[in-house]
Design a protein around this motif. Structure first.
Motif, PDB file in Angstrom:
ATOM      1  N   GLY D 269       9.731 -47.647  37.621  1.00 32.95           N
ATOM      2  CA  GLY D 269       8.946 -46.600  38.276  1.00 32.95           C
ATOM      3  C   GLY D 269       7.809 -47.196  39.097  1.00 32.95           C
ATOM      4  O   GLY D 269       7.584 -46.800  40.253  1.00 32.95           O
ATOM      5  N   SER D 273       7.237 -46.961  43.124  1.00 34.52           N
ATOM      6  CA  SER D 273       6.049 -46.298  43.662  1.00 34.52           C
ATOM      7  C   SER D 273       5.232 -47.246  44.524  1.00 34.52           C
ATOM      8  O   SER D 273       4.464 -46.808  45.377  1.00 34.52           O
ATOM      9  N   LEU D 280       8.486 -42.286  44.198  1.00 35.36           N
ATOM     10  CA  LEU D 280       9.056 -41.629  43.021  1.00 35.36           C
ATOM     11  C   LEU D 280       9.239 -40.138  43.283  1.00 35.36           C
ATOM     12  O   LEU D 280       8.340 -39.481  43.832  1.00 35.36           O
ATOM     13  N   PRO D 291      13.949 -42.278  41.842  1.00 34.37           N
ATOM     14  CA  PRO D 291      13.255 -42.671  43.061  1.00 34.37           C
ATOM     15  C   PRO D 291      13.852 -42.002  44.299  1.00 34.37           C
ATOM     16  O   PRO D 291      15.053 -41.684  44.322  1.00 34.37           O
TER      17      PRO D 291
END
Lengths: 347, 347, 347, 347
Positions: D269, D273, D280, D291
């Motif tokens: 994650g 990001s 995300l 994603p």
């Protein structure tokens, strides 16, 4: 001269008239009308207690939904091996219970033997998951071969069922015929004997289409409205059933019809037993007669316009080669003159 | 002044008379009588082809067994999200198909939108075992809100169903009302449009209890007798259904009754649209009228003895706070004088 | 000394090792991995034709889903009255077929008699809706009592089934034991004899959990992926089954294991037949032995640590009061030394 | 670089080893072995109360049989509209409940909204037979989109369910991932919150095949052994499941595996990001990451050997034309180096 079945007759004139009378006007649908309520109340009176009543379309529906109400996973239902549920309902009980099993139990004269029932139940020991679990016992009153369980015999079956913690169902497609044969009351023949659920049939005794499930303890019927709806058995114009039952109970029409029907069977039975060309397979107790007739004579009866069915002889009934076993069913519509014609043809 | 539902009416006098006339005599049970055969033949004439006809007890049974005939494991049925099957049959379709799923499809005015149907079917890609498999499409004619698919609209739905290899069912609980609204023939409204199976309803249009499954290609109905029997929907005294249909078709009684019913709906519609205290939610096309009425006025109607149902307004219908949406259903039994009474009360 | 059942053993070391070897890495789920495909190909080779293979969790699942594939409304399945489906599957066949019925057929030595089968099927005449309709015949190979149908005997059953247009299923929970007993090939024992669907068991012969449905004509298996998914029998990590079957077939492990198992049964059989305290109920043909043992001796065996089951004697087997009938099952894991211990204890 | 699903991984080495260790010797079949009993006892400890545990073959089986245990005729189950039961089980719940209906409930982030749940239940008023009857509520923890209900959120759902008298089920296919995400105990996340029945999944978290139904009040599980057997879900060599769970719980292997898996998801994650080519869709809370990636970049990842699924974007997620939504699932088997490779490929 129609003796094929009591469901070959139409409707009793008084029931037909009641239906016609109800045709006008408006009434709440789906069993909520005043007439529906009144007929439910009549059932309470007739059974001398508050019962829960559910109209359905067929006797098969009454039997199947009764079993669905008593359903258990892997459930096994015990009934006489010649019971209608086993022989004549096209798998409806198995289907509507979602896979229940019918286990045929032995017994002479169309009635389950209590010891045989006990042995059968013991084949399915509690908590032995591989064989399934006992779920209900069902008796047919009057039976498929026109015999009737005495009150003592029902007691014996009930005692066996209760000893195993099993509920007891009665298939009463010919309830009235059995009732008047025993000369007893609906309460005495059912819940006072231990019957928990009853398929109460009106169709074979003079209605067009009037079958009901009677649950003796209404508290146990909680899910039945949903079971019935889900099985597509909830009539919108329910009062057309209610109207039939209303007339059926009026002035004891149902008992009178059953008495007539049984009386006709007795006369037929007497006639066969006295004939040189026929004898009785067994004694008729309700509205079905099973004579053994010389085949050529039976053929003659048919040629002269009598309708009746061939019947497979039970294993313990010895027939001569030139004899056949037949079934004659009487109903509210059977006429004394037709019996006289049979008598003259038989001689 | 009863506008609650067309199943609150009783039976049309001519149907009631036909039933009374059939009450006497004997006839083969379980749908094998001459009258059953004759009525089946009438269905062939009415549909202009040989069809297979199966009487059942309720519209829910007709719908559910139609789906059972088309059943596939993991099967998904596509119907308008307000369809009777989805909203009002207590799980019968799911039950009688042994676990089928109903997938609601969008569309304005109670009719499925063909593009929405196409999108819905595509949610269940062939061979993707996890989501189940499409099994059938069902339309309701006339719809739950009194609208009618035009022949072109049925064509569009049929084209979508056939593009995905899916059979098409019509829920015709109010078949006759749609038929006379369109002024077309049974053949044109069904198999000529691609309908494979039809729930043909007589109960709401003047019968006591007369519902039939019509399979357009009899070769596909091979298992239906067993499906019906297993679902406890085979009547012993089947002629009591046959007699109703016989009278229903006699001298176009069914079409006359539907025309009367639709005509009463048109007059009711006109009346609401002209009233200062009411307006129409949408235009009635068959025998159901959905007026928006000032709540105090609706209350007054009820107090004066009019029966009708509250109805949940669709999302795109804007109501004032003091307004309610209601459903008025007409039938063969609706009297012009009752409509006049409504008119005077509304004013 | 464990002779309770072949499913009390764990897994064969080679199968266990293969499973461990597969534990690493990633593979497509739900039966789509390369290993799944490879094992399916192995089934084709073993059966000498393209077959459709479906892994499931239990033998009961294999039997029930086989029946579901052959399902008909009101369907009746014919199997030996002592078949596993009837005696030991807790109603699974009835449930997973949505209400099918199992009809027990007579026959000596755990095998259906073809004439008895023919008579049984004739109890359900085609098109007689009241009794349901025949749907499939199922034989168990090897049988519940350790006997094996010869190829000729399978031919005779198949001829009877086909004469009535019925598909033929084989419950092969102990397929390998029967195969090596007959010294024949999978093709010869199945589709060349008329078997349409096979429950192919690996669990009892050395797998942890490896059961498959083999449909001889893949075209008939179209709905099986949906049937299996809907019955919650589609494994996500399907390769854990595939890996077991892969090792099972490797270097004929399955045949070697079955031969060992049958050989152990033969030695046990010989031992009982030669003992003064025991005799054989009947001749073992696969991996189950049914000795009649003096009860006190059997008790001694148990006290010394031997596990085996009591067995209900068939009606035609006469036992002395001090004798009991018992079941001893051998498997890949049975050790010769345990048999020697039995021998010494028995003496 | 396999992120397709946590069921693409094989088995954890410790689980594999435990299975190999159990392969020898004999043990009572059908869940009655000492190991089975020991593992059941472990469940009691883990849940801090006596619970009833039933091993089954698949998560779908656990969900379906849980619902079968709570079954009512015409029953309606309320679950998030994206629940596995609704989207991915091929009709198993409908089938195994004999026709139950799943009603999808709205809610953001994969979690049911309690007010939406309340409104949904109210669509099925008690005793209104036409719409069926509410039967159970089911939540998925962690959810289909990798989110987790907080304890307060479970309380809110439970309060709504209980207000309507409905039992509450948790689909815990990814139970361990949710548990460690919340840092709570099994008891706190289930029965202390009002969960009545739990589908407890081990397969996705490192077992080959280990799923269990946990009934919090054993008295309510009376029929479950029969339900399970009838659904062909009772393993003969049950200890192969028991052995997996035994190792799963040993030294908190299950928690360690879930923590690893969640940690990998957090790193993934973070990586997405922080990338210029990705962002995300929403914050990962358990072991699934969603994603939004530039399509060309996603393509490149695939070409370089990364496996992951396309995902349909929810309606409220705005994507650029050149962007796609994808699902990455981590597991016990996910390696940090694979995440590093993704990082370098993404840049």
């Amino acid at each position: 001269m129609n003796f094929s079945s009591d469901n070959w007759a139409g409707a009793h004139p008084e029931i037909s008239a009641a239906l016609a009378e109800q045709a006008g006007g408006f009434a709440t649908a789906y069993g909520q009308s005043e007439l529906d309520r009144r007929v439910e109340q009549r059932f309470n009176e007739i059974f001398e207690r508050e019962v829960a009543v559910f109209f359905v379309a067929t006797g098969t529906a009454a039997n199947s939904l009764s079993m669905a109400m008593l359903n258990r996973p892997g459930g096994v239902i015990f009934a006489h091996y010649k019971a209608h549920m086993i022989e004549d309902e096209g798998g409806a009980v198995e289907y509507i219970t979602g896979g229940g099993r019918l286990h045929g139990v032995d017994g002479p004269m169309g009635r389950m033997n209590p010891e045989a029932l006990d042995r059968a139940i013991r084949l399915f020991p509690a908590e032995f998951v591989h064989s399934g679990q006992p779920m209900a016992v069902s008796i047919t009153q009057s039976s498929e071969i026109g015999t009737v369980y005495s009150l003592d015999e029902i007691d014996a079956i009930a005692a066996t069922a209760k000893a195993h913690g099993l509920p007891l169902h009665m298939d009463g497609a010919r309830f009235a015929n059995a009732l008047v044969a025993l000369g007893t009351t609906p309460a005495e023949m059912t819940w006072k004997r231990g019957i928990d659920v009853l398929s109460f049939g009106g169709t074979k005794n003079g209605c067009w289409c009037a079958e009901a499930i009677v649950v003796m303890d209404p508290a146990k019927a909680r899910d039945m409205p949903f079971l019935r709806k889900r099985a597509a058995q909830l009539f919108s114009k329910s009062r057309f059933i209610a109207a039939q039952f209303d007339a059926y109970f009026q002035d004891d029409l149902w008992l009178k019809s059953a008495r007539h029907s049984n009386q006709m069977a007795q006369e037929l039975g007497k006639l066969f037993s006295e004939s040189a060309n026929a004898r009785l397979g067994w004694t008729p107790e309700a509205n079905e007669v099973f004579p053994i007739i010389r085949k050529d004579v039976a053929k003659r009866l048919e040629l002269e316009g009598a309708n009746f069915y061939d019947w497979n002889p039970p294993a313990d009934l010895a027939l001569e080669e030139d004899e056949g076993l037949y079934r004659f069913v009487t109903s509210f519509a059977t006429r004394a003159e037709d019996i006289e014609t049979i008598r003259s043809l038989l001689a």
